[in-house]
Design an enzyme around this catalytic site. Sequence first.
Site, PDB file in Angstrom:
ATOM      1  CD  GLU A  27      -2.669  60.174  12.248  1.00 26.31           C
ATOM      2  OE1 GLU A  27      -1.916  61.013  12.728  1.00 26.31           O
ATOM      3  OE2 GLU A  27      -3.825  60.424  11.902  1.00 26.31           O
ATOM      4  CB  SER A  85      -5.421  60.959   8.745  1.00 26.44           C
ATOM      5  OG  SER A  85      -5.217  62.058   7.895  1.00 26.44           O
ATOM      6  NE  ARG A 124       0.285  62.292  10.936  1.00 22.05           N
ATOM      7  CZ  ARG A 124       0.639  63.220  10.053  1.00 22.05           C
ATOM      8  NH1 ARG A 124       1.913  63.517   9.906  1.00 22.05           N
ATOM      9  NH2 ARG A 124      -0.265  63.847   9.347  1.00 22.05           N
TER      10      ARG A 124
END
Length: 341
Positions: free
Chosen positions: A337, A240, A169
């Site tokens: 995130e 998320s 990520r």
Amino acid sequence: MTQPNPSALEALQEDADLTRFNTFGVEARARYLLECHSVEQLRAGVEFARDNRLGLLVLGEGSNVLFVNDYPGLVLANRLKGIVLEGESTLRVAAGESWHALVEWSLSEGLYGLENLALIPGTVGAAPIQNIGAYGVEVERFIKRVVVFDTELAQEVIFDKTDCAFAYRDSVFKRARRGRYLIIEVEFELLTRASPVLSYVPLAERFGAADATPRQVFDAVCEIRRSKLPDPRLVGNAGSFFKNPIVSASKVESLRGQGSDVPAYATDEEGLFKVPAAWLLEAAGWKGKVRGRAAVYDAHSLVLVNLGDASGEEIYLLAQEMASSVLQRFGIALQTEVLLV
Ligand code: EPU
């Protein structure tokens, strides 16, 4: 820098409403907003921000952002469109194309690899920034080059895959100062022969040792996602909210020593394990918890949802409360995130 055509700024809006520019659907305003259908408009927007000493925020579909406050600078919404197939399996895709539409289109053209990444909300330009990943595949695997407009150098720059410094990520585009790189185009190298990735538990369970076609994997991923993750068109969310934390082997041992059966997955780095943030949050009692108009989704504890008219701040406060309870209980600091603005 070449002088932008003044008409490139014709669509500039002042004091713009961002509600439909973020999938959380929270109300926020931008001092300026420009929807860019051409590189010329992007360039004009960058110059306008520079000349007026404004911050710059680039959005695709706004599927990974939470507006905690109004944005005092210029929001550029990337609407660049176009897909070009070069040779047998190289795709050059404009950053404003929808990610899921690209996945579907590539499959229909007999080009494979992206099927595990079906239904991820957002645009193609957002994919390399956070190296989107799901069900055993991260997009870096299929990225060859990324073309950006570097707002510091005021010119287009090409990043080869290795320059992108992809990680979980993460990428060079995420680490750079926000607004430095505007993604213009992403070049993919896809597969002409199917090579399904079925390692992720829910897929392995479904297909066992049997072979699956890319179309079957695509359908399975869509079905799994729909069962666990809310559709942002129906319930405001950004997927998320936190990253899965990476912890040491001794941390995993100490958690298990305290009687928990926390799952832990080996990473590429020896001695480091990825632990599902969703598990930690569920164990801390967060699944389905409601705080005013913000809530933790009842089918997945890593997803925060807007029950209707929640403010960005309300969602942010809930997220902070969740993170501090995980820190207190497990000694693990969760990182968001989602981009907080
Ligand atoms: N789990 C719980 N409670 C829950 C949900 C999950 O305990 O409510 C535990 C289970 O042990 C489960 C594990 O968490 O096995 C992992 O859950 P899941 O398979 O749903 O994946 P995740 O780790 O929560 C990651 C990505 C998702 C991606 C899925 C599938 C991150 C931060 N998230 O989620 O990406 O779709 O894997 O590969 O890495 C996103 O980035 O927005 C996103 C949705």
